[in-house]
Design a protein around this motif. Sequence first.
Motif, PDB file in Angstrom:
ATOM      1  N   GLN A 130      -7.850  17.005   3.642  1.00  0.00           N
ATOM      2  CA  GLN A 130      -6.583  16.822   2.925  1.00  0.00           C
ATOM      3  C   GLN A 130      -6.904  16.345   1.507  1.00  0.00           C
ATOM      4  OE1 GLN A 130      -3.958  17.827   4.417  1.00  0.00           O
ATOM      5  NE2 GLN A 130      -3.956  17.311   6.565  1.00  0.00           N
ATOM      6  N   GLY A 131      -7.560  17.189   0.728  1.00  0.00           N
ATOM      7  CA  GLY A 131      -7.981  16.794  -0.606  1.00  0.00           C
ATOM      8  C   GLY A 131      -6.839  16.356  -1.496  1.00  0.00           C
ATOM      9  N   TRP A 132      -5.657  16.930  -1.288  1.00  0.00           N
ATOM     10  CA  TRP A 132      -4.486  16.572  -2.095  1.00  0.00           C
ATOM     11  C   TRP A 132      -4.059  15.124  -1.867  1.00  0.00           C
ATOM     12  CZ3 TRP A 132      -0.624  14.692   0.845  1.00  0.00           C
ATOM     13  CH2 TRP A 132      -0.641  15.047   2.198  1.00  0.00           C
ATOM     14  N   LEU A 133      -4.491  14.536  -0.735  1.00  0.00           N
ATOM     15  CA  LEU A 133      -4.066  13.181  -0.406  1.00  0.00           C
ATOM     16  C   LEU A 133      -4.677  12.150  -1.353  1.00  0.00           C
ATOM     17  CD1 LEU A 133      -2.443  11.542   1.695  1.00  0.00           C
ATOM     18  CD2 LEU A 133      -4.509  11.485   3.120  1.00  0.00           C
ATOM     19  N   PHE A 134      -5.891  12.396  -1.826  1.00  0.00           N
ATOM     20  CA  PHE A 134      -6.583  11.398  -2.641  1.00  0.00           C
ATOM     21  C   PHE A 134      -5.892  11.121  -3.977  1.00  0.00           C
ATOM     22  CE2 PHE A 134      -9.697  12.040   0.580  1.00  0.00           C
ATOM     23  CZ  PHE A 134     -10.378  10.828   0.649  1.00  0.00           C
ATOM     24  N   PRO A 135      -5.465  12.136  -4.729  1.00  0.00           N
ATOM     25  CA  PRO A 135      -4.726  11.816  -5.962  1.00  0.00           C
ATOM     26  C   PRO A 135      -3.472  10.991  -5.705  1.00  0.00           C
ATOM     27  CG  PRO A 135      -5.426  14.109  -5.989  1.00  0.00           C
ATOM     28  CD  PRO A 135      -5.715  13.588  -4.612  1.00  0.00           C
ATOM     29  N   ARG A 136      -2.794  11.255  -4.607  1.00  0.00           N
ATOM     30  CA  ARG A 136      -1.577  10.500  -4.302  1.00  0.00           C
ATOM     31  C   ARG A 136      -1.907   9.053  -3.923  1.00  0.00           C
ATOM     32  NH1 ARG A 136       2.467  14.037  -0.612  1.00  0.00           N
ATOM     33  NH2 ARG A 136       3.689  12.124  -0.884  1.00  0.00           N
ATOM     34  N   LEU A 137      -2.990   8.859  -3.200  1.00  0.00           N
ATOM     35  CA  LEU A 137      -3.387   7.497  -2.839  1.00  0.00           C
ATOM     36  C   LEU A 137      -3.842   6.711  -4.062  1.00  0.00           C
ATOM     37  CD1 LEU A 137      -5.338   8.092   0.497  1.00  0.00           C
ATOM     38  CD2 LEU A 137      -3.080   7.041   0.212  1.00  0.00           C
ATOM     39  N   ARG A 138      -4.571   7.375  -4.949  1.00  0.00           N
ATOM     40  CA  ARG A 138      -5.004   6.697  -6.179  1.00  0.00           C
ATOM     41  C   ARG A 138      -3.798   6.269  -7.007  1.00  0.00           C
ATOM     42  NH1 ARG A 138      -8.908  11.608  -6.498  1.00  0.00           N
ATOM     43  NH2 ARG A 138     -10.784  10.794  -5.467  1.00  0.00           N
ATOM     44  N   LEU A 148      -0.633  -2.059  -7.851  1.00  0.00           N
ATOM     45  CA  LEU A 148      -1.289  -3.161  -8.559  1.00  0.00           C
ATOM     46  C   LEU A 148      -0.527  -3.568  -9.816  1.00  0.00           C
ATOM     47  CD1 LEU A 148      -5.064  -2.198  -8.247  1.00  0.00           C
ATOM     48  CD2 LEU A 148      -3.864  -4.031  -7.050  1.00  0.00           C
ATOM     49  N   ALA A 149       0.165  -2.604 -10.406  1.00  0.00           N
ATOM     50  CA  ALA A 149       1.044  -2.888 -11.555  1.00  0.00           C
ATOM     51  C   ALA A 149       0.330  -3.636 -12.680  1.00  0.00           C
ATOM     52  CB  ALA A 149       2.269  -3.676 -11.086  1.00  0.00           C
ATOM     53  N   GLY A 150      -0.922  -3.279 -12.909  1.00  0.00           N
ATOM     54  CA  GLY A 150      -1.653  -3.875 -14.022  1.00  0.00           C
ATOM     55  C   GLY A 150      -2.293  -5.215 -13.736  1.00  0.00           C
ATOM     56  N   TYR A 151      -2.175  -5.711 -12.509  1.00  0.00           N
ATOM     57  CA  TYR A 151      -2.661  -7.047 -12.181  1.00  0.00           C
ATOM     58  C   TYR A 151      -4.176  -7.074 -11.945  1.00  0.00           C
ATOM     59  CZ  TYR A 151      -2.967 -11.603  -9.893  1.00  0.00           C
ATOM     60  OH  TYR A 151      -3.300 -12.887  -9.574  1.00  0.00           O
ATOM     61  N   ALA A 152      -4.783  -8.196 -12.314  1.00  0.00           N
ATOM     62  CA  ALA A 152      -6.200  -8.498 -12.012  1.00  0.00           C
ATOM     63  C   ALA A 152      -7.117  -7.377 -12.504  1.00  0.00           C
ATOM     64  CB  ALA A 152      -6.374  -8.780 -10.520  1.00  0.00           C
ATOM     65  N   THR A 153      -7.850  -6.725 -11.601  1.00  0.00           N
ATOM     66  CA  THR A 153      -8.833  -5.709 -12.001  1.00  0.00           C
ATOM     67  C   THR A 153      -8.230  -4.319 -12.120  1.00  0.00           C
ATOM     68  OG1 THR A 153      -9.448  -5.433  -9.672  1.00  0.00           O
ATOM     69  CG2 THR A 153     -10.770  -6.978 -10.995  1.00  0.00           C
ATOM     70  N   VAL A 212       1.368   7.707   2.606  1.00  0.00           N
ATOM     71  CA  VAL A 212       0.795   7.319   1.315  1.00  0.00           C
ATOM     72  C   VAL A 212       1.235   5.909   0.938  1.00  0.00           C
ATOM     73  CG1 VAL A 212       0.870   7.794  -1.172  1.00  0.00           C
ATOM     74  CG2 VAL A 212       0.494   9.662   0.458  1.00  0.00           C
ATOM     75  N   HIS A 213       2.489   5.590   1.189  1.00  0.00           N
ATOM     76  CA  HIS A 213       2.977   4.246   0.851  1.00  0.00           C
ATOM     77  C   HIS A 213       2.236   3.183   1.661  1.00  0.00           C
ATOM     78  CE1 HIS A 213       5.822   1.227  -0.551  1.00  0.00           C
ATOM     79  NE2 HIS A 213       5.860   0.779   0.689  1.00  0.00           N
ATOM     80  N   ALA A 214       2.075   3.413   2.960  1.00  0.00           N
ATOM     81  CA  ALA A 214       1.400   2.428   3.817  1.00  0.00           C
ATOM     82  C   ALA A 214      -0.068   2.292   3.437  1.00  0.00           C
ATOM     83  CB  ALA A 214       1.543   2.827   5.278  1.00  0.00           C
ATOM     84  N   LEU A 215      -0.754   3.419   3.235  1.00  0.00           N
ATOM     85  CA  LEU A 215      -2.167   3.349   2.876  1.00  0.00           C
ATOM     86  C   LEU A 215      -2.347   2.766   1.474  1.00  0.00           C
ATOM     87  CD1 LEU A 215      -3.535   6.713   4.296  1.00  0.00           C
ATOM     88  CD2 LEU A 215      -3.817   4.418   5.247  1.00  0.00           C
ATOM     89  N   GLY A 216      -1.420   3.069   0.578  1.00  0.00           N
ATOM     90  CA  GLY A 216      -1.482   2.457  -0.748  1.00  0.00           C
ATOM     91  C   GLY A 216      -1.383   0.944  -0.662  1.00  0.00           C
ATOM     92  N   GLY A 217      -0.533   0.451   0.255  1.00  0.00           N
ATOM     93  CA  GLY A 217      -0.433  -0.991   0.467  1.00  0.00           C
ATOM     94  C   GLY A 217      -1.722  -1.577   1.016  1.00  0.00           C
ATOM     95  N   ASN A 228      -4.099  -4.412  -0.808  1.00  0.00           N
ATOM     96  CA  ASN A 228      -4.530  -5.651  -0.161  1.00  0.00           C
ATOM     97  C   ASN A 228      -6.051  -5.806  -0.163  1.00  0.00           C
ATOM     98  OD1 ASN A 228      -1.894  -6.358   0.357  1.00  0.00           O
ATOM     99  ND2 ASN A 228      -1.886  -5.570   2.441  1.00  0.00           N
ATOM    100  N   LEU A 229      -6.776  -4.702   0.026  1.00  0.00           N
ATOM    101  CA  LEU A 229      -8.235  -4.784  -0.005  1.00  0.00           C
ATOM    102  C   LEU A 229      -8.727  -5.183  -1.395  1.00  0.00           C
ATOM    103  CD1 LEU A 229      -9.228  -1.632   2.088  1.00  0.00           C
ATOM    104  CD2 LEU A 229      -9.334  -4.029   2.800  1.00  0.00           C
ATOM    105  N   VAL A 230      -8.146  -4.583  -2.416  1.00  0.00           N
ATOM    106  CA  VAL A 230      -8.544  -4.907  -3.792  1.00  0.00           C
ATOM    107  C   VAL A 230      -8.377  -6.401  -4.064  1.00  0.00           C
ATOM    108  CG1 VAL A 230      -7.866  -4.632  -6.218  1.00  0.00           C
ATOM    109  CG2 VAL A 230      -8.157  -2.615  -4.764  1.00  0.00           C
ATOM    110  N   LEU A 231      -7.302  -6.985  -3.547  1.00  0.00           N
ATOM    111  CA  LEU A 231      -6.984  -8.372  -3.864  1.00  0.00           C
ATOM    112  C   LEU A 231      -7.540  -9.378  -2.847  1.00  0.00           C
ATOM    113  CD1 LEU A 231      -3.333  -7.947  -5.169  1.00  0.00           C
ATOM    114  CD2 LEU A 231      -5.468  -7.982  -6.463  1.00  0.00           C
TER     115      LEU A 231
END
Length: 308
Positions: free
Chosen positions: A246-254, A261-266, A217-222, A226-229
Amino acid sequence: MTDRTETPLVAGVELGGTKVVCLLASGPGDIREHVRIPTTTPEVTLAGIAAVLERWRSGPGFAALGVASFGPLELDDRSPRFGQIIATPKPGWTGCALTALGEGLAVPLAIDTDVNGAALAEGRWGAARGLRSYAYVTVGTGIGVGSIVDGRSVRGLGHSEAGHLRVGRLKGDDWPGVCPYHGDCVEGLASGPAVAARAGRPGDALDPDDPAWTMVVHALGGLLHNLVLTTAPERILIGGGVADGQGWLFPRLRAALVDSLAGYATADRIAADLEAFVQPPGLGALAGPLGAIALAHKALSEGPLSRR
């Protein structure tokens, strides 16, 4: 309205590392034939594909051909190597010219990566319909990203290989990763082989609270951060064998994306409709094969040899 009556019949070839899927179709609602061929040597595999295409050409016929392949691929239309598989770890396939599949067919041809094809299919028929810029991430044996910007797959000196981006590591995590090129890039940390190597068991045998998933989750979140930015997608779709079921994975990735993102940009716009922003593909397992069909339609609309 139906695909059968209003959309031309085209041929698509999805060339994967273990199998090839050939479709004769106009779209997801009109698949006339679905043929699977094992991926072995280039000579045997391409001959098998050519036989299927020749049979279709002599039978119902088709208006264009799309080829969506594993890579890396040479997709620079200024290069004499356009359409070749380049520097692939798959033995025997480096230098294989996929343009040979279009020879003698007298129809427009388009070639792109398998993940870019899947992304285009999602934009045409799936969960990215109506969007101009979005990303399709597949998490399986490898990690691939199809980034569509203003309706086109990202292209430049090469094609996008965002699955090999490096991301920040969790404090205290010094596991080296499994990517033979980069070790701890996203693919090296979060692909199916990475999960199995770290946990000692494949992902589908792990409980959702297994510590290995925290690293994934940490790696995919990163990667999502990066894609967002960079390519500024309006939506990110995540499929592939590791994510499927793995439906449970999506809430964790979100949650990981929002935290990163910590509130940055979009970030505020993303958080306002987070379930829509990060979601599974609409076409499911058909996204890949239909990607080749989407490429064929692209070739039909853009000219005799569509190289984008």
